[in-house]
Design a protein around this motif. Structure first.
Motif, PDB file in Angstrom:
ATOM      1  N   SER A  40     -27.294  20.801 -13.725  1.00  0.00           N
ATOM      2  CA  SER A  40     -27.824  19.537 -14.262  1.00  0.00           C
ATOM      3  C   SER A  40     -27.267  19.026 -15.569  1.00  0.00           C
ATOM      4  O   SER A  40     -27.560  20.010 -16.530  1.00  0.00           O
ATOM      5  CB  SER A  40     -29.216  19.805 -14.665  1.00  0.00           C
ATOM      6  OG  SER A  40     -29.913  20.281 -13.156  1.00  0.00           O
ATOM      7  N   HIS A  41     -26.772  18.105 -15.738  1.00  0.00           N
ATOM      8  CA  HIS A  41     -26.135  17.647 -16.941  1.00  0.00           C
ATOM      9  C   HIS A  41     -25.628  16.316 -16.950  1.00  0.00           C
ATOM     10  O   HIS A  41     -25.464  15.710 -15.653  1.00  0.00           O
ATOM     11  CB  HIS A  41     -25.015  18.805 -17.455  1.00  0.00           C
ATOM     12  CG  HIS A  41     -23.621  18.317 -16.874  1.00  0.00           C
ATOM     13  ND1 HIS A  41     -23.383  18.878 -15.628  1.00  0.00           N
ATOM     14  CD2 HIS A  41     -22.665  17.725 -17.153  1.00  0.00           C
ATOM     15  CE1 HIS A  41     -22.093  18.352 -15.316  1.00  0.00           C
ATOM     16  NE2 HIS A  41     -21.642  17.808 -16.277  1.00  0.00           N
ATOM     17  N   ARG A  46     -19.418  12.012 -27.169  1.00  0.00           N
ATOM     18  CA  ARG A  46     -19.376  13.649 -27.588  1.00  0.00           C
ATOM     19  C   ARG A  46     -20.513  14.462 -27.460  1.00  0.00           C
ATOM     20  O   ARG A  46     -20.584  15.627 -27.543  1.00  0.00           O
ATOM     21  CB  ARG A  46     -19.133  13.648 -29.013  1.00  0.00           C
ATOM     22  CG  ARG A  46     -17.671  13.214 -29.688  1.00  0.00           C
ATOM     23  CD  ARG A  46     -16.495  13.643 -28.818  1.00  0.00           C
ATOM     24  NE  ARG A  46     -16.151  15.175 -29.220  1.00  0.00           N
ATOM     25  CZ  ARG A  46     -15.228  15.625 -28.812  1.00  0.00           C
ATOM     26  NH1 ARG A  46     -14.457  15.048 -27.824  1.00  0.00           N
ATOM     27  NH2 ARG A  46     -14.795  16.872 -29.314  1.00  0.00           N
ATOM     28  N   MET A  47     -21.905  13.703 -26.721  1.00  0.00           N
ATOM     29  CA  MET A  47     -22.875  14.671 -26.523  1.00  0.00           C
ATOM     30  C   MET A  47     -22.921  14.971 -24.954  1.00  0.00           C
ATOM     31  O   MET A  47     -22.582  14.297 -24.007  1.00  0.00           O
ATOM     32  CB  MET A  47     -24.118  13.362 -26.679  1.00  0.00           C
ATOM     33  CG  MET A  47     -24.266  13.025 -28.102  1.00  0.00           C
ATOM     34  SD  MET A  47     -24.051  14.454 -29.282  1.00  0.00           S
ATOM     35  CE  MET A  47     -25.741  15.258 -29.096  1.00  0.00           C
ATOM     36  N   ILE A  48     -23.251  16.134 -24.891  1.00  0.00           N
ATOM     37  CA  ILE A  48     -23.710  16.608 -23.477  1.00  0.00           C
ATOM     38  C   ILE A  48     -25.030  17.103 -23.368  1.00  0.00           C
ATOM     39  O   ILE A  48     -25.606  17.417 -24.297  1.00  0.00           O
ATOM     40  CB  ILE A  48     -22.774  17.970 -23.123  1.00  0.00           C
ATOM     41  CG1 ILE A  48     -22.846  18.421 -21.659  1.00  0.00           C
ATOM     42  CG2 ILE A  48     -22.962  19.027 -24.066  1.00  0.00           C
ATOM     43  CD1 ILE A  48     -21.691  18.973 -21.165  1.00  0.00           C
ATOM     44  N   VAL A  49     -25.578  16.559 -22.331  1.00  0.00           N
ATOM     45  CA  VAL A  49     -27.043  16.619 -22.014  1.00  0.00           C
ATOM     46  C   VAL A  49     -27.482  17.552 -20.779  1.00  0.00           C
ATOM     47  O   VAL A  49     -26.977  17.288 -20.004  1.00  0.00           O
ATOM     48  CB  VAL A  49     -27.960  15.443 -21.822  1.00  0.00           C
ATOM     49  CG1 VAL A  49     -29.432  15.552 -21.834  1.00  0.00           C
ATOM     50  CG2 VAL A  49     -27.666  14.496 -22.936  1.00  0.00           C
ATOM     51  N   LEU A  50     -28.164  18.756 -21.292  1.00  0.00           N
ATOM     52  CA  LEU A  50     -28.245  19.953 -20.224  1.00  0.00           C
ATOM     53  C   LEU A  50     -29.558  19.772 -19.570  1.00  0.00           C
ATOM     54  O   LEU A  50     -30.740  19.588 -20.516  1.00  0.00           O
ATOM     55  CB  LEU A  50     -27.944  21.120 -20.718  1.00  0.00           C
ATOM     56  CG  LEU A  50     -26.613  21.315 -21.401  1.00  0.00           C
ATOM     57  CD1 LEU A  50     -26.362  22.738 -21.692  1.00  0.00           C
ATOM     58  CD2 LEU A  50     -25.423  20.899 -20.447  1.00  0.00           C
ATOM     59  N   GLY A  51     -29.893  19.945 -18.294  1.00  0.00           N
ATOM     60  CA  GLY A  51     -31.348  20.300 -18.008  1.00  0.00           C
ATOM     61  C   GLY A  51     -31.343  21.660 -17.787  1.00  0.00           C
ATOM     62  O   GLY A  51     -31.114  22.367 -16.673  1.00  0.00           O
ATOM     63  N   VAL A 155     -20.665  18.258 -28.576  1.00  0.00           N
ATOM     64  CA  VAL A 155     -19.468  18.861 -28.457  1.00  0.00           C
ATOM     65  C   VAL A 155     -18.675  18.859 -29.605  1.00  0.00           C
ATOM     66  O   VAL A 155     -18.149  17.808 -29.994  1.00  0.00           O
ATOM     67  CB  VAL A 155     -18.789  18.368 -27.024  1.00  0.00           C
ATOM     68  CG1 VAL A 155     -17.656  19.207 -26.893  1.00  0.00           C
ATOM     69  CG2 VAL A 155     -19.528  18.633 -25.771  1.00  0.00           C
ATOM     70  N   VAL A 156     -18.502  20.136 -30.160  1.00  0.00           N
ATOM     71  CA  VAL A 156     -17.456  20.461 -31.371  1.00  0.00           C
ATOM     72  C   VAL A 156     -16.285  20.575 -31.039  1.00  0.00           C
ATOM     73  O   VAL A 156     -15.229  20.632 -31.854  1.00  0.00           O
ATOM     74  CB  VAL A 156     -18.237  21.160 -32.510  1.00  0.00           C
ATOM     75  CG1 VAL A 156     -19.534  20.313 -32.772  1.00  0.00           C
ATOM     76  CG2 VAL A 156     -18.743  22.334 -31.890  1.00  0.00           C
TER      77      VAL A 156
END
Ligand SMILES: Cc1cc2nc3c(=O)[nH]c(=O)nc-3n(C[C@H](O)[C@H](O)[C@H](O)COP(=O)(O)O)c2cc1C
Length: 266
Positions: A40-41, A46-51, A155-156
């Motif tokens: 789930s993501h 640059r943002m990642i969203v994880l469930g 994310v860097v």
């Protein structure tokens, strides 16, 4: 129940329509690394969203230490992923997982994967995974039903195996990249390419069309099938058709189909 469209109303046990699998590494309270498979993501910019599920060690870990890595395995690496499917880094195993999950403090070893140090975060990556992200957690929002948390992470750093990068660029080679897809409790490799978006770096006009445009002329894709396309070259004064090009190069035909799709397929 049959509907007017011919569809049926169903109650599937899951809604996993098909998402790439990732391995999320987080920092355990004792400083070791936890590793868990998830799918789930979404990613925007640059943002990642994880469930991540409540009650799992991964979510506990990012609440305590806001850094993680996301390693995307290739499709052929599915057994490494599955070797982690029945274990949790949580001790004792939560009641809702009892009997189905076992505590495993050494996830990397169990999966036969190598922990490699990250550059900017204090959590390792999966060395064998072709695509690895280092990320800092910006916010964790509880889900409405209390069963998962939404972990928004910036994310860097991105690490990519050379085989999946277009040489001399920072682009992932979409043709070379084979993520592990998870759909309805089944793992898949991806299929063949069927189309591009207009933002695909390969979606550039064929040389003849480009020359015409640079010279001030206009063009319009007249037709495009799976294997061939025609392009009208029109004069800038009055739009009279000066030439009709036939495109057969697969790359040019794909470009033409993108142009037709942009105009609308209805
Ligand atoms: C293919 C696959 C996909 C999964 N997707 C998710 C997911 O998206 N989110 C999640 O929290 N757990 C997901 N899981 C379940 C977790 O991996 C599992 O609950 C694990 O015990 C969590 O480990 P942890 O407690 O050490 O964090 C998935 C498992 C598999 C095998």
């Amino acid at each position: 129940m049959a509907e007017q469209s011919g569809h049926r109303v169903i109650e599937p046990s899951v809604l996993y329509v098909g998402t790439p699998v990732y391995l999320v590494a987080t920092r355990n309270p004792d400083g070791t690394a936890n590793l868990a498979p998830a799918s789930s993501h979404f990613a925007l910019g640059r943002m990642i969203v994880l469930g991540l599920e409540e009650g799992g060690q991964s979510l506990d870990n990012v609440r305590a230490h806001p850094e993680l890595t996301v390693s995307f395995p290739a499709s052929h690496q599915w057994t490494h992923v599955e070797s982690l499917a029945g274990v949790t880094g949580k001790d004792p195993v939560p009641a809702e997982k009892a009997g189905q999950y076992a505590f495993e403090p050494r996830k990397f070893e169990r999966a036969g994967l190598t922990a490699i140090g990250s550059d900017l975060v204090g959590v390792p990556r999966v060395a064998e995974a072709p695509l690895q992200l280092e990320a800092r957690v910006a916010r964790i929002t509880p889900g409405v039903a209390g069963v998962y948390g939404m972990v928004e992470a910036e994310v860097v750093r991105v690490h990519a195996a050379p085989e999946i990068v277009v040489e001399g660029t920072d682009h992932i080679d979409a043709e070379a990249w084979h993520p592990l897809l998870y759909a309805y409790r089944t793992f898949f490799d991806r299929g063949v390419e069927v189309g591009w978006t207009r933002k695909n770096p390969l979606a550039v006009p064929p040389a003849d069309v480009e020359r015409w445009e640079v010279a001030g002329g206009e063009w319009r894709v007249r037709s495009a099938s799976a294997t061939t396309a025609t392009v009208e070259l029109r004069r800038c004064d009055g739009g009279e058709v000066a030439d009709v090009l036939t495109l057969t190069e697969p790359r040019d035909v794909r470009w033409a189909r993108v142009q037709r799709a942009i105009e609308g397929v209805g």
